[in-house]
Design an enzyme around this catalytic site. Sequence first.
Site, mmCIF file in Angstrom:
data_model
loop_
_atom_site.group_PDB
_atom_site.id
_atom_site.type_symbol
_atom_site.label_atom_id
_atom_site.label_comp_id
_atom_site.label_asym_id
_atom_site.label_seq_id
_atom_site.Cartn_x
_atom_site.Cartn_y
_atom_site.Cartn_z
ATOM 1 N N ARG A 188 5.254 -13.368 9.821
ATOM 2 C CA ARG A 188 5.866 -12.081 9.508
ATOM 3 C C ARG A 188 7.146 -11.912 10.309
ATOM 4 O O ARG A 188 7.376 -12.568 11.325
ATOM 5 C CB ARG A 188 4.905 -10.934 9.814
ATOM 6 C CG ARG A 188 4.593 -10.742 11.282
ATOM 7 C CD ARG A 188 3.722 -9.520 11.511
ATOM 8 N NE ARG A 188 4.433 -8.305 11.165
ATOM 9 C CZ ARG A 188 3.862 -7.102 11.079
ATOM 10 N NH1 ARG A 188 2.559 -6.986 11.262
ATOM 11 N NH2 ARG A 188 4.573 -6.049 10.793
ATOM 12 N N GLU A 246 0.858 -1.186 0.000
ATOM 13 C CA GLU A 246 0.000 0.000 0.000
ATOM 14 C C GLU A 246 0.894 1.235 0.000
ATOM 15 O O GLU A 246 1.766 1.367 0.874
ATOM 16 C CB GLU A 246 -0.914 0.012 1.226
ATOM 17 C CG GLU A 246 -1.872 1.195 1.233
ATOM 18 C CD GLU A 246 -2.751 1.234 2.470
ATOM 19 O OE1 GLU A 246 -3.565 2.179 2.579
ATOM 20 O OE2 GLU A 246 -2.621 0.349 3.336
ATOM 21 N N LYS A 261 3.698 0.008 10.332
ATOM 22 C CA LYS A 261 3.766 1.222 9.523
ATOM 23 C C LYS A 261 3.118 2.402 10.244
ATOM 24 O O LYS A 261 3.593 3.535 10.156
ATOM 25 C CB LYS A 261 3.116 0.996 8.167
ATOM 26 C CG LYS A 261 3.467 2.077 7.139
ATOM 27 C CD LYS A 261 2.796 1.820 5.803
ATOM 28 C CE LYS A 261 3.385 0.657 5.083
ATOM 29 N NZ LYS A 261 2.805 0.484 3.731
#
Length: 801
Positions: free
Chosen positions: A261, A34, A271
Amino acid sequence: MASIERGPDFIRAIVERHLAEGRYREVVTRFPPEPNGYLHIGHAQAIGVDFGIAREFGGRCHLRFDDTNPITEEGRYAAAMQEDIRWLGHDWGEHLYYASDYFERMYEAGRTLIRKGKAYVDSQTEEEIRAGRGTVTEPGVPSPYRDRSVEENLDLFARMRAGEFPDGAHVLRGKIDMASPNMVMRDPVFYRIRHAHHYRTGDDWCIYPLYDFAHCLEDAFEGITHSICTLEFENNREIYDWILDEVGFEEPRTHQYEFARLNIEYTLLSKRKLIRLVNEGHVSGWDDPRMPTVAGLRRRGVTPEAIQAFVQMVGVTKVDARTDFGKLEYAIRDDLNSRAPRVMAVLRPLKVVITNFPEGRVEALEAPLYPHDVPLEDTRTIPFSRELFIDREDFMEDPPEDFFRLAPGREVRLRYAYFLRCDEVVRDPRTGDVVELRCTYDPDTRGGSAPDGRKVRGTIHWVSSEQSIPLEVRLYDRLFRTADPDDVPEGGDFLDNLNPDSLEVVTRARGEPWLAGTGPGERVQFERLGYFVTDLRDSRGGSDAGSDGGLVFNRIVTLRDSWARKVARSTADQAEDTKRPKGAEKMPRSEADGGEGRPRGSARGGAREDRDGARRVDPELAVRFERYTAEVGLTEEEADVLSGDRALSDLFEAAVATHDNPRGVASWIVNELPRELDAGLVSESGLEGEALGALVALTDSGALSRTGAREVFSILVARGGDPDALMDAMGLRQVSDPEAFRALVAAAVVDNPEKAAEYRAGKVGLMGFFMGQVMREVGGAADPQVVRALLERELGEGEGA
């Protein structure tokens, strides 16, 4: 840079099985960031998986920007991400896509679901929808608008798109199951109204799809075969499949697969929190060298190869775990050890005047840039003059017994130069601070050794005061002071754990004149200090530097894990303080452990403090430490272990005398020996230096695989023996002569013509199949590298036939 090397991870096993079954003709993956920030090292792992799998199996990987939220997304982020991915060594060719490319198709998919009675327009507020979803133990409550007719839903959805309603007035929801145990399936929101300018589509749209709705459709539109994501999306896999099935995508279609992850100690990869660090001014920007972003790591001087090596160490698994920050630093040091030239710099200069060196005279000393290279081809010239600078930390007026550097009346070795003795200390009459040392040198000790055989216990770095050049040096450390920055008391904030000492700027450093030729992004090792890089922005020639800008160096990483030692020392002291009776004095460590420390010859040579103590007691070990780093080319960590214990050091010396591969021998002692000895002693094992050297020689020659060598090594440690004889007795000898199995290679290709044709058409993942055919025939006794080379040639020669 190559992709992450293929290993036995579960995702690659799935891909290989699907290809073998013929489910897909081509592997197609995607990396879908994104564009609302910068990529970080966690994304680097995902990038390596997505692009690496596509490359390894002869497929392709798409780069697709998930730009469905116009409020947070910007074109500059998309551009920065493309730059980062290319820097990491990957290319998407013509396959660059955006979610916004598919807005019309996604809108039609929403209409399809409405017509099937699988979606409806809900007019509740966001709070009402959230409250109606229920809990993990209670089912949700159906919306009062859930049974609107198909016609009314189509009409409202069209009017939402036309811009008739304000933000929040309506949403499009899936009509699934409000009692589902998977909360994601309780009538999830697919579309929302958002009157905002999109950086690509402008004001064409005022409704935007949410991730769960958009992502699976984008994958299906592009023909993605394996949609790989992290474990937090595991529950979302059900809605991924539901949407594609209901919209009408038939098998074989895309499916989602999840892996753990990346989580790293002393680091945050959220983020949202990284945005706070930037927006609130806790760092200088997204490319601040303390940030875990790819841009920050690049500016800090970390290489793509080091990042790749790190993610290889972490691997691809289903297990969520926090990775030791030291692994990243190890990968960086290991990468830079062979590529960074060595020079000297003084961070906090203290003037030294050599009173018996002629005024105005300058000697030119030659020193290696890469001391681990043999022969030494790359050298630099170091000017030696009457006035020098040394680091203030290398002088102490009243030193403790274990201080081996310069002090009044003490002699040390100047790196690459002469023995130096301090005769007089000059102070500032106003402050009393030491401002100058007056010393004498021994002209017969050029090169660092004395003809009379006398030894010195310390070697220090230096630069000529007149010929050296000014530097600004930025000493970066970890951004957070706790392993888990989110571990805060109730009511606390992760920002409370920021490390106030994460940056120190040294403005009066001096460096060798060789450094004058370095440009932005060039990496060097400042001997004894660490690895450094000229700043990409602020250093001379950098993007933000003026024409008269000076040299600015960022510290990439220290030569040793100083942080781990600091934490370990603090923890040990706290534990000792807790046990010590109130009022009792703290006992020196050497007395507390009976003056002996850990038994000599232990697997790791004891703790760091014990190894330092061993070098203080045994000056020869201190000399070996210097030689291991300066001449032999070992890393600081390897040299520390191998010179911190006489038994380990003698083992290393004997092995290298047998087979001259210091790095290979060091790897076995530092990495493999502790696993075999556990807490035992080298002196109690059967391992001898000559046998270890012979074992390394066998692996270097290709006669013994690394796996087979471990089996032999285990026996050598347990009871000793001859590695060559053990290898033959255990049937582990590898054949390296290509002629011995050239016919088997040809037969493997001839017997499998269809697979050979697929390989030549680009399905390179089949190399493993052909390797297996040959290795089975020879009982695993062939050198895999030779087999691979023969197969590549055989399969290549058949091209176009």
